[in-house]
Design a protein around this motif. Structure first.
Motif, PDB file in Angstrom:
ATOM      1  N   ILE A   1       0.846  -1.190   0.000  1.00  0.00           N
ATOM      2  CA  ILE A   1       0.000   0.000   0.000  1.00  0.00           C
ATOM      3  C   ILE A   1       0.885   1.245   0.000  1.00  0.00           C
ATOM      4  CG2 ILE A   1      -1.816   1.264   1.200  1.00  0.00           C
ATOM      5  CD1 ILE A   1      -2.500  -1.420   2.615  1.00  0.00           C
ATOM      6  N   HIS A   2       0.644   2.120  -0.950  1.00  0.00           N
ATOM      7  CA  HIS A   2       1.356   3.402  -0.986  1.00  0.00           C
ATOM      8  C   HIS A   2       0.626   4.370  -0.058  1.00  0.00           C
ATOM      9  CE1 HIS A   2       3.893   2.314  -4.393  1.00  0.00           C
ATOM     10  NE2 HIS A   2       2.830   1.684  -4.868  1.00  0.00           N
ATOM     11  N   TYR A   3       1.340   4.903   0.913  1.00  0.00           N
ATOM     12  CA  TYR A   3       0.754   5.855   1.853  1.00  0.00           C
ATOM     13  C   TYR A   3       1.807   6.869   2.251  1.00  0.00           C
ATOM     14  CZ  TYR A   3       3.134   3.248   5.558  1.00  0.00           C
ATOM     15  OH  TYR A   3       4.083   2.650   6.343  1.00  0.00           O
ATOM     16  N   HIS A   4       1.346   7.968   2.812  1.00  0.00           N
ATOM     17  CA  HIS A   4       2.241   9.014   3.293  1.00  0.00           C
ATOM     18  C   HIS A   4       2.400   8.847   4.798  1.00  0.00           C
ATOM     19  CE1 HIS A   4       2.013  11.022  -0.554  1.00  0.00           C
ATOM     20  NE2 HIS A   4       0.699  10.938  -0.491  1.00  0.00           N
ATOM     21  N   TYR A   5       3.634   8.642   5.221  1.00  0.00           N
ATOM     22  CA  TYR A   5       3.888   8.569   6.660  1.00  0.00           C
ATOM     23  C   TYR A   5       3.575   9.940   7.253  1.00  0.00           C
ATOM     24  CZ  TYR A   5       6.043   7.551  11.097  1.00  0.00           C
ATOM     25  OH  TYR A   5       6.245   7.353  12.434  1.00  0.00           O
ATOM     26  N   CYS A   6       2.801   9.946   8.332  1.00  0.00           N
ATOM     27  CA  CYS A   6       2.431  11.224   8.932  1.00  0.00           C
ATOM     28  C   CYS A   6       2.397  11.100  10.455  1.00  0.00           C
ATOM     29  CB  CYS A   6       1.106  11.716   8.383  1.00  0.00           C
ATOM     30  SG  CYS A   6      -0.261  10.585   8.529  1.00  0.00           S
ATOM     31  N   PRO A   7       2.510  12.226  11.138  1.00  0.00           N
ATOM     32  CA  PRO A   7       2.478  12.200  12.603  1.00  0.00           C
ATOM     33  C   PRO A   7       1.095  11.817  13.121  1.00  0.00           C
ATOM     34  CG  PRO A   7       2.600  14.461  11.795  1.00  0.00           C
ATOM     35  CD  PRO A   7       2.697  13.557  10.602  1.00  0.00           C
ATOM     36  N   TYR A   8       1.065  11.320  14.334  1.00  0.00           N
ATOM     37  CA  TYR A   8      -0.185  10.871  14.946  1.00  0.00           C
ATOM     38  C   TYR A   8      -0.130  11.156  16.448  1.00  0.00           C
ATOM     39  CZ  TYR A   8       3.065   6.982  15.482  1.00  0.00           C
ATOM     40  OH  TYR A   8       4.181   6.232  15.741  1.00  0.00           O
ATOM     41  N   ARG A   9      -1.294  11.074  17.071  1.00  0.00           N
ATOM     42  CA  ARG A   9      -1.384  11.299  18.514  1.00  0.00           C
ATOM     43  C   ARG A   9      -1.028  10.034  19.278  1.00  0.00           C
ATOM     44  NH1 ARG A   9      -6.973  12.883  20.100  1.00  0.00           N
ATOM     45  NH2 ARG A   9      -7.369  11.087  18.814  1.00  0.00           N
ATOM     46  N   GLN A  10      -0.494  10.206  20.452  1.00  0.00           N
ATOM     47  CA  GLN A  10      -0.126   9.067  21.290  1.00  0.00           C
ATOM     48  C   GLN A  10      -1.350   8.226  21.641  1.00  0.00           C
ATOM     49  OE1 GLN A  10       3.023   8.106  22.121  1.00  0.00           O
ATOM     50  NE2 GLN A  10       2.097   6.267  22.979  1.00  0.00           N
ATOM     51  N   GLY A  11      -2.491   8.857  21.844  1.00  0.00           N
ATOM     52  CA  GLY A  11      -3.715   8.127  22.155  1.00  0.00           C
ATOM     53  C   GLY A  11      -4.136   7.198  21.029  1.00  0.00           C
ATOM     54  N   THR A  12      -3.970   7.646  19.789  1.00  0.00           N
ATOM     55  CA  THR A  12      -4.286   6.805  18.640  1.00  0.00           C
ATOM     56  C   THR A  12      -3.308   5.641  18.554  1.00  0.00           C
ATOM     57  OG1 THR A  12      -5.080   8.789  17.499  1.00  0.00           O
ATOM     58  CG2 THR A  12      -4.760   6.821  16.156  1.00  0.00           C
ATOM     59  N   TYR A  13      -2.039   5.919  18.802  1.00  0.00           N
ATOM     60  CA  TYR A  13      -1.012   4.867  18.819  1.00  0.00           C
ATOM     61  C   TYR A  13      -1.365   3.811  19.861  1.00  0.00           C
ATOM     62  CZ  TYR A  13       3.610   2.719  19.348  1.00  0.00           C
ATOM     63  OH  TYR A  13       4.650   1.834  19.420  1.00  0.00           O
ATOM     64  N   ASP A  14      -1.703   4.248  21.069  1.00  0.00           N
ATOM     65  CA  ASP A  14      -2.040   3.318  22.144  1.00  0.00           C
ATOM     66  C   ASP A  14      -3.261   2.474  21.796  1.00  0.00           C
ATOM     67  OD1 ASP A  14       0.102   4.353  23.570  1.00  0.00           O
ATOM     68  OD2 ASP A  14      -1.143   5.706  24.771  1.00  0.00           O
ATOM     69  N   SER A  15      -4.241   3.086  21.136  1.00  0.00           N
ATOM     70  CA  SER A  15      -5.454   2.367  20.750  1.00  0.00           C
ATOM     71  C   SER A  15      -5.144   1.276  19.716  1.00  0.00           C
ATOM     72  CB  SER A  15      -6.478   3.341  20.182  1.00  0.00           C
ATOM     73  OG  SER A  15      -7.610   2.658  19.703  1.00  0.00           O
ATOM     74  N   VAL A  16      -4.381   1.615  18.672  1.00  0.00           N
ATOM     75  CA  VAL A  16      -4.031   0.622  17.659  1.00  0.00           C
ATOM     76  C   VAL A  16      -3.153  -0.467  18.274  1.00  0.00           C
ATOM     77  CG1 VAL A  16      -2.801   0.256  15.482  1.00  0.00           C
ATOM     78  CG2 VAL A  16      -4.311   2.224  15.738  1.00  0.00           C
ATOM     79  N   LYS A  17      -2.273  -0.079  19.164  1.00  0.00           N
ATOM     80  CA  LYS A  17      -1.415  -1.057  19.839  1.00  0.00           C
ATOM     81  C   LYS A  17      -2.247  -2.038  20.660  1.00  0.00           C
ATOM     82  CE  LYS A  17       2.572  -1.335  22.899  1.00  0.00           C
ATOM     83  NZ  LYS A  17       3.568  -0.566  23.668  1.00  0.00           N
ATOM     84  N   ARG A  18      -3.292  -1.541  21.287  1.00  0.00           N
ATOM     85  CA  ARG A  18      -4.123  -2.361  22.162  1.00  0.00           C
ATOM     86  C   ARG A  18      -5.102  -3.245  21.390  1.00  0.00           C
ATOM     87  NH1 ARG A  18      -6.158   1.512  24.659  1.00  0.00           N
ATOM     88  NH2 ARG A  18      -8.244   1.508  23.810  1.00  0.00           N
ATOM     89  N   ILE A  19      -5.793  -2.685  20.378  1.00  0.00           N
ATOM     90  CA  ILE A  19      -6.870  -3.445  19.728  1.00  0.00           C
ATOM     91  C   ILE A  19      -6.671  -3.671  18.235  1.00  0.00           C
ATOM     92  CG2 ILE A  19      -8.604  -2.728  21.405  1.00  0.00           C
ATOM     93  CD1 ILE A  19      -9.659  -0.750  19.361  1.00  0.00           C
ATOM     94  N   GLY A  20      -5.632  -3.097  17.644  1.00  0.00           N
ATOM     95  CA  GLY A  20      -5.448  -3.238  16.198  1.00  0.00           C
ATOM     96  C   GLY A  20      -6.351  -2.272  15.455  1.00  0.00           C
TER      97      GLY A  20
END
Length: 94
Positions: A11-30
């Motif tokens: 998948i071609h995508y642009h790496y971009c900054p994100y919030r720590q809360g979003t990171y924690d959510s994806v880390k926890r539940i995918g």
């Protein structure tokens, strides 16, 4: 629309900054929702989900045990799979 699995590498995508809360959510539940992509010239281009793909990239690179996230659920917006039931594909030809 049909949900398919693609490797994040396809998948071609642009790496971009994100919030720590979003990171924690994806880390926890995918991923709770599939990434939306466009299929063009035999390539997949992200339309919605750049931050989530960036998080998955970082999890795979920096954390142990997240290699399973390499295959992500996607919806290809223009690949012809607008119906979720295959039985209609041969019948609806107009």
């Amino acid at each position: 629309m049909r949900i398919i699995q693609l490797s994040i590498d396809d998948i071609h995508y642009h790496y971009c900054p994100y919030r720590q809360g979003t990171y924690d959510s994806v880390k926890r539940i995918g991923l709770s929702f599939p990434i939306k992509v466009i299929y063009k010239d035999n390539q997949y281009y992200c339309q919605d989900g750049h931050k989530r793909l960036s998080i998955i990239h970082d999890l795979i690179e920096n954390e142990e045990g997240y290699l399973h996230l390499k295959n992500v659920p996607v919806i290809a917006l223009n690949d012809g799979s607008t119906r979720s039931n295959d039985c209609w594909r041969g019948k609806n030809t107009h």
